[in-house]
Design an enzyme around this catalytic site. Structure first.
Site, PDB file in Angstrom:
ATOM      1  CB  THR A 189     -11.284   8.316  -7.768  1.00 19.28           C
ATOM      2  OG1 THR A 189     -10.067   8.057  -8.174  1.00 19.28           O
ATOM      3  CG2 THR A 189     -12.408   8.519  -8.718  1.00 19.28           C
TER       4      THR A 189
ATOM      5  CG  ASP B  81       0.155   9.115  -4.319  1.00 24.01           C
ATOM      6  OD1 ASP B  81       0.464   7.853  -3.891  1.00 24.01           O
ATOM      7  OD2 ASP B  81      -0.877   9.149  -4.985  1.00 24.01           O
ATOM      8  CG  HIS B  82       1.886   6.489  -7.521  1.00 20.92           C
ATOM      9  ND1 HIS B  82       2.275   5.070  -7.598  1.00 20.92           N
ATOM     10  CD2 HIS B  82       0.546   6.483  -6.889  1.00 20.92           C
ATOM     11  CE1 HIS B  82       1.359   4.393  -7.230  1.00 20.92           C
ATOM     12  NE2 HIS B  82       0.442   5.412  -6.874  1.00 20.92           N
TER      13      HIS B  82
ATOM     14  N   GLY C  27      -8.758   4.692  -9.224  1.00 22.73           N
ATOM     15  CA  GLY C  27      -9.927   5.040  -9.830  1.00 22.73           C
ATOM     16  C   GLY C  27     -11.412   4.193  -9.670  1.00 22.73           C
TER      17      GLY C  27
HETATM   18  P1  13P Z   1      -8.087   5.989  -5.601  1.00 22.26           P
HETATM   19  O1  13P Z   1      -8.138   7.121  -6.562  1.00 22.26           O
HETATM   20  O2  13P Z   1      -8.610   4.724  -6.545  1.00 22.26           O
HETATM   21  O3  13P Z   1      -8.557   6.030  -4.459  1.00 22.26           O
HETATM   22  O4  13P Z   1      -6.514   5.792  -5.321  1.00 22.26           O
HETATM   23  C1  13P Z   1      -5.890   6.565  -4.801  1.00 22.26           C
HETATM   24  C2  13P Z   1      -4.106   6.204  -4.588  1.00 22.26           C
HETATM   25  O5  13P Z   1      -4.129   5.118  -4.782  1.00 22.26           O
HETATM   26  C3  13P Z   1      -3.332   7.166  -4.815  1.00 22.26           C
HETATM   27  O6  13P Z   1      -2.084   6.625  -5.034  1.00 22.26           O
END
Ligand code: 13P
Length: 287
Positions: free
Chosen positions: A234, A82-83, A182
């Site tokens: 989150t 992720d990212h 978040g």
């Molecule tokens: P949230 O923490 O808002 O659910 O987002 C998760 C996310 O997009 C991880 O890349």
């Protein structure tokens, strides 16, 4: 079933009009909960980890853990970065055995984002690994005084999305449409007008980040507009921490760590199931 790529999951989701839920993880209980929820609902699922989570667990340990748990389950599971912050991190994840990587060059000028994403696509595709990119900047929900709004800066530009997909060959990408990571302070105002244009001009599966707090009707609408992967993080951590806190408060002096962690893990199973159902991917695992 087996470990699969995000492309295998998302192409089916797009064709079948559902999204695959992607949950971040950073430990054993979290991962067990995601896989238990997906198995009980017979749903395909993506287990993802950002660089900080990978550093916390160790990339090799993380992949070995997910593979050991998932290989005996009757559902398809993908292991995703992720990212990803750099080309180097994406390459390390190929070595760890991930089946999908995200390269997030969204804060760079478009030409640089395209050049770097293309390099990641070339390396990853040579190994049969899928790639997710990002256009527009998906920030933190708590950054703005009132949370993301219509005039939220960093929204994805449909022209840029079209150029990005054509020039990089990404399998899917995350477009910033007013969503953020978040806890949203207000109901997020997602720009479905933008999503409509982006879908028409790109044709690849789209990814919605910041899934925590997006109302069910918006999730469903996004799916009708080509969103095939939705990220949740989150909401899972919040449920785990609140439940663990309550358990610890009601069990002073208890040193049975497994007993103390179990209610928190079961809370995560419940939350993951709820979100898989929101994505309409329950019952969509294939043999
Ligand atoms: P949230 O923490 O808002 O659910 O987002 C998760 C996310 O997009 C991880 O890349």
């Amino acid at each position: 079933m087996s470990i699969v790529t995000n492309k295998q999951l998302l192409d089916r989701g797009l064709a079948g009009h559902y999204a695959v839920a992607a949950f971040n993880t950073n430990n054993l209980e979290y991962t067990q909960a995601i896989l238990q929820a997906a198995t009980e609902l017979n749903a395909p699922v993506i287990i993802e980890a950002a660089k900080s989570e990978i550093d916390y667990m160790d990339g090799y340990v993380f992949v070995a853990m997910v593979r050991a748990m998932a290989e005996k389950l009757p559902i398809p599971v993908s292991i995703h970065l992720d990212h990803g912050p750099s080309y180097e991190e994406a390459i390390r994840c190929l070595r760890y055995g991930f089946t999908s990587v995200m390269y997030d060059g969204s804060s760079l000028p478009l030409a640089e984002n395209i050049a770097n994403t293309k390099k990641v696509v070339e390396a990853a595709h040579a190994c049969g690994v899928s790639v997710e990119g990002e256009i527009g900047v998906i920030g933190q929900a708590e950054d703005g005084p009132e949370g993301p709004k219509q005039e939220f800066t960093g929204l994805a530009d449909p022209d840029q999305c079209e150029e990005f997909v054509k020039k990089t060959g990404v399998d899917c990408f995350a477009a910033a449409i007013g969503n953020a990571h978040g806890l949203y302070k207000n109901k997020p105002l997602l720009r479905f007008d933008l999503l409509t244009q982006i879908e028409k001009r790109t044709g690849v599966p789209l990814v919605l980040h910041g899934g925590t707090g997006i109302p069910e009707e918006d999730i469903r609408k996004a799916i009708t507009l080509g969103v095939s992967k939705i990220n949740f993080s989150t909401v899972m951590r919040k449920g785990f921490i609140e439940t663990l806190t309550a358990t610890l408060n009601s069990s002073p002096g208890d040193l049975d760590l497994m007993k103390l962690l179990t209610p928190a893990r079961m809370k995560m199973v419940e939350i993951a199931k709820h979100h898989i159902k929101m994505c309409m991917s329950d019952g969509k695992a294939w043999k």
